[in-house]
Design a protein around this motif. Structure first.
Motif: not given
Ligand SMILES: Cc1cc2nc3c(=O)[nH]c(=O)nc-3n(C[C@H](O)[C@H](O)[C@H](O)COP(=O)(O)OP(=O)(O)OC[C@H]3O[C@@H](n4cnc5c(N)ncnc54)[C@H](O)[C@@H]3O)c2cc1C
Length: 572
Positions: A270-271, A283, A286-287, A290
């Motif tokens: 998804r990221y 990144m 952060r994924a 989330t």
């Protein structure tokens, strides 16, 4: 006065950067030099021995890798904040560093054809992390020290805790420190100083770093008048073992490991579908956050919910030969054998992109002081370091600063003597710390500081949280003045050292949070909920933080060197 000793060159720090510089100085002068190497722990206990996964270098140009590709990956990874001349210099220099270590006897892992092995790492477009199993830093340190032993031109100062870097009239004069085994104060003078004292990882509670990594050199340099650059950029590594924070090297994903949520999904789809688990660290972290915040994690101890790093499909052969340390750590610390079960992980504070500002040769604004390694900010990593570029930075700028110091030595004035005034100021500071009275407990304060950084200055940030953190840091500083040193003994007074470290961490925390609060954009590891996009117009610039005695730090900015690639949207 205390014991006073003089060398031609002092190296503060015996990690990869310090040892590489010492080797270069020794080679260049054929051993005709007098170096003092200082470490607050035993020399081979520098944090660098913990480096696991690998060191980036282009070794396969014939098969498709290239220096330009490594440079582009690093610039894009940095979210365009790295100085591009620095990045080029690094990428060009790295292959030689790998070959040098090879000639000096490092046991690089080899492939079936006998070639030096390389594995994929996050954000790199080619497998270029050069490895010695998952103990790369340990073998690099051993190899460098082994080289150094060929020369009899250095004196070790192990377990000497430096409290002050003294600069007088714009020139480095002396290091002052406490010899832990005796409690004696020691003054070390030299023509030139290299600061290679490592990062400040223990600013956070959940961290991959050893307890000794407290940013002392950065804080001392800052108080001595040198600016710290880009301190708001603190890297969170995606795979810290829960609950301890011990690093599960990116090599795990480089070897093919998956990240999965509680639904069994490889959520990186998804990221960063193009890179999956091998996206850049900012990144991937952060994924993961989330996923955790949206309830797709597993409940963990003390609110440390986690995700899974799944290596089970790699098989015993790969894990035992390429990731033996990871397996051993998992079995010992969480009773999980990664051959059979997934590993509980979450983002963990890992690396200081910022540090003491230097030019491209590692020279600071004080003309007989250089800085290298994690303590320095030559601006190779910008807003987000690519995995395996840090040990490389230590090697390259250890080498460069060693060479630059060797060149400069003939023209540098002979060592100056520490002035009475500086000596008295240093003694007064120590006396004030040792004489603190009150009900506060410095261990509680240190824990509070680290919790505050974990909670309010993490992967995602918000102005109001940062402002709260800044007020909290200043309150802890006030309270620290009432935290007595209970231990009065001279030998191994770790109580006193902890107080000094807390003061250093507080300086770094204040600068980190002020920089983060001021930077109203999201770039690399600095992700603001309230300013969610990168703003090149206002913020394509480096932060400089200056110490102002008796007041708050002053922030200032300077341009980024962009000589090849204009910033573009960062997609993976
Ligand atoms: C677990 C882990 C794994 C990593 N794996 C990798 C990897 O695979 N690849 C990669 O590129 N990077 C990796 N990194 C990052 C990399 O290891 C570090 O950035 C690098 O080793 C730092 O080296 P250094 O020489 O700058 O400092 P350090 O190795 O931290 O050495 C600092 C030295 O300064 C001395 N010192 C500090 N303060 C004082 C004081 N007050 N008085 C006297 N001496 C002092 C210390 O005693 C020590 O000798 C990893 C980091 C961690 C935490």
């Amino acid at each position: 006065m205390a014991q006073s000793l003089t060398h031609e060159v002092l190296i503060l720090g015996a990690g990869l950067a310090g040892l590489r510089a010492a080797v270069e100085l020794s080679h260049r002068t054929e051993g005709h030099i007098d170096i003092g190497i200082v470490s607050k722990v035993q020399l081979m206990r520098a944090h660098s021995v913990c480096a696991e996964g690998g060191t980036a270098a282009v070794l396969r140009e014939d098969e498709g890798d290239s220096i330009a590709l490594h440079a582009w990956d690093s610039v894009k990874g940095s979210d365009f904040l790295a100085d591009q001349d620095v990045v080029w210099r690094f990428c060009k220099a790295m292959p030689r560093e790998i070959q040098l270590l090879d000639h000096w006897g490092i046991p690089w892992t080899r492939d079936a054809q006998g070639r030096i092995s390389q594995r994929p790492f996050g954000g790199h477009s080619y497998p270029r992390a050069t490895l010695a199993a998952d103990k790369t830093g340990f073998f690099e340190m051993q190899t460098l020290y082994d080289q150094l032993l060929r020369y009899q031109c250095f004196k070790r100062y192990d377990e000497l805790f430096i409290t002050d870097i003294v600069v007088e009239e714009g020139r480095f004069v002396a290091l002052v420190g406490i010899h832990a085994p005796s409690g004696e104060t020691v003054i070390l003078q030299a023509k030139a100083l290299l600061i290679a004292s490592g990062g400040g990882g223990t600013l956070y509670g959940f961290t991959t770093y050893s307890e000794t990594v407290t940013g002392d050199g950065m804080a001392m340099a800052y108080r001595a008048g040198l600016p710290l650059e880009d301190m708001e950029f603190l890297q969170f590594h995606p795979t810290g073992l829960v609950p301890s924070g011990i690093l599960m090297t990116e090599g795990c994903r480089g070897e093919g490991g998956y990240l999965k949520n509680n639904k069994g999904e490889r959520f990186m789809e998804r990221y960063a579908a193009g890179k999956m688990e091998l996206g850049p660290r900012d990144m991937v972290s952060r994924a993961e956050m989330t996923e955790l915040l949206e309830g797709r994690g597993f409940p963990g101890p003390d609110g440390k919910d986690y995700l899974h790093l799944d290596l089970t499909h790699l098989g015993a052969e790969v894990i035992n030969t390429r990731l033996p340390l990871i397996r051993e750590v998992c079995i010992k610390f969480v009773d999980i054998d990664p051959i059979e079960k997934p590993i509980p992980i979450r983002p963990v504070a890992h690396y200081s992109m910022g540090g003491i500002e230097t030019d491209i040769n590692g020279l600071t604004r004080v003309k007989n002081v250089w800085a290298a390694g994690e303590a320095a900010c030559v601006s190779l990593h910008g807003a987000n370091r690519l995995g395996s570029n840090s040990t490389g930075e230590c090697l390259v700028w250890g080498g460069i600063t060693g060479r630059e110091i060797a060149r400069a030595l003939p023209s540098l004035p002979k060592p100056a003597r520490l002035s009475e005034q500086s000596w008295l100021a240093q003694q007064a500071r120590l006396k004030a710390i040792a004489g603190r009275q009150g009900q506060e407990d410095l261990y509680v304060l240190r824990r509070e500081l680290r919790t505050l950084m974990d909670n309010d200055v993490g992967v995602f940030r918000k102005g109001e949280d940062l402002a709260k953190a800044l007020a909290g840091i200043r309150a802890i500083r006030d309270r620290a003045a009432h935290a007595p040193i209970a231990d009065r003994s001279a030998t191994y007074n770790s109580n006193l050292f902890h107080a000094l470290e807390l003061d250093n961490l507080l300086d770094l925390a204040e600068v980190t949070v002020m920089g983060a609060l001021a930077r109203e954009e999201s770039r690399g590891a600095h992700a603001r909920r309230d300013f969610a996009v990168r703003d090149d117009e206002k913020w394509l610039k480096h932060t400089l933080a200056w110490h102002v005695p008796g007041s708050h730090p002053k922030l200032d900015y300077k341009p980024v060197t962009i000589d090849t690639w204009k910033p573009v949207e960062r997609k993976y």
